[in-house]
Scaffold this active site. Sequence first.
Site, mmCIF file in Angstrom:
data_model
loop_
_atom_site.group_PDB
_atom_site.id
_atom_site.type_symbol
_atom_site.label_atom_id
_atom_site.label_comp_id
_atom_site.label_asym_id
_atom_site.label_seq_id
_atom_site.Cartn_x
_atom_site.Cartn_y
_atom_site.Cartn_z
ATOM 1 N N ARG A 9 0.882 -1.172 0.000
ATOM 2 C CA ARG A 9 0.000 0.000 0.000
ATOM 3 C C ARG A 9 0.915 1.216 0.000
ATOM 4 O O ARG A 9 1.773 1.352 0.862
ATOM 5 C CB ARG A 9 -0.883 -0.030 1.251
ATOM 6 C CG ARG A 9 -1.657 1.253 1.560
ATOM 7 C CD ARG A 9 -2.716 1.508 0.509
ATOM 8 N NE ARG A 9 -3.670 2.512 0.918
ATOM 9 C CZ ARG A 9 -3.494 3.831 0.829
ATOM 10 N NH1 ARG A 9 -2.359 4.322 0.388
ATOM 11 N NH2 ARG A 9 -4.446 4.663 1.196
ATOM 12 N N GLU A 42 -11.308 5.814 -5.166
ATOM 13 C CA GLU A 42 -11.748 4.423 -5.256
ATOM 14 C C GLU A 42 -12.155 4.135 -6.702
ATOM 15 O O GLU A 42 -12.471 5.046 -7.466
ATOM 16 C CB GLU A 42 -12.934 4.189 -4.318
ATOM 17 C CG GLU A 42 -12.598 4.372 -2.854
ATOM 18 C CD GLU A 42 -11.617 3.331 -2.327
ATOM 19 O OE1 GLU A 42 -11.669 2.173 -2.775
ATOM 20 O OE2 GLU A 42 -10.806 3.677 -1.451
ATOM 21 N N ARG A 67 -1.181 -5.439 4.761
ATOM 22 C CA ARG A 67 -0.358 -4.959 3.647
ATOM 23 C C ARG A 67 0.833 -4.181 4.186
ATOM 24 O O ARG A 67 0.726 -3.463 5.184
ATOM 25 C CB ARG A 67 -1.163 -4.034 2.729
ATOM 26 C CG ARG A 67 -2.329 -4.701 2.044
ATOM 27 C CD ARG A 67 -3.147 -3.720 1.246
ATOM 28 N NE ARG A 67 -3.700 -2.673 2.102
ATOM 29 C CZ ARG A 67 -4.592 -1.776 1.716
ATOM 30 N NH1 ARG A 67 -5.022 -1.760 0.479
ATOM 31 N NH2 ARG A 67 -5.059 -0.870 2.560
#
Length: 198
Positions: free
Chosen positions: A20, A28, A62
Amino acid sequence: MADGDTITLLTAERRQVRIRLGEIDTPESRQPYGTRAQQALSELVFGKDVHVVVQDTDRYGRTVGRVYAGPVDVNAEMVRQGAAWVYRQYSRDPELLRIEAEAKANRRGLWALPEAERVPPWEWRAAARGGSASQAAETPSAPPPRSVPQTGSGFTCGSKQYCREMTSCAEARFYLQQCGLSRLDGDRDGVPCESICR
């Protein structure tokens, strides 16, 4: 590539690792500019050797970090191209804010969208999680209704949509009560923008 701020790398040991990109947040996939942000990231990293400076591990497991493709700071380049916001809650790099201001001033990427479509992804996600169907269905591109100023208030319903744009609690109350901007009262207690209306 899941979105414009997450990549999957293949290590030298042929192990896949999800990364990330730290300190930035991209629209998004269902938001305006979401697909283009994914494309921008792909153009910067796909098929390239990258180096990651690890900053943290997020709640999804992540790795969070700054990604470099050769000499290019991918995180900063996403902001420079107008494909990402600086994620203010997590950013520790003031240079990213300067780069974002420059991208905004030059109307690059998402900054060329109409203001009503430039909803920071963290606000978009919060609205989508909001619980009530009416709040989730509220489209950021629909401007609030126009009205004449309330007597003595000096405020007019305009293009403001979020608490961060309000200059005072009185203005927030006006937008909630006179303009019908219900998103300012996220917990539906009648008090808008709790950060400024305490």
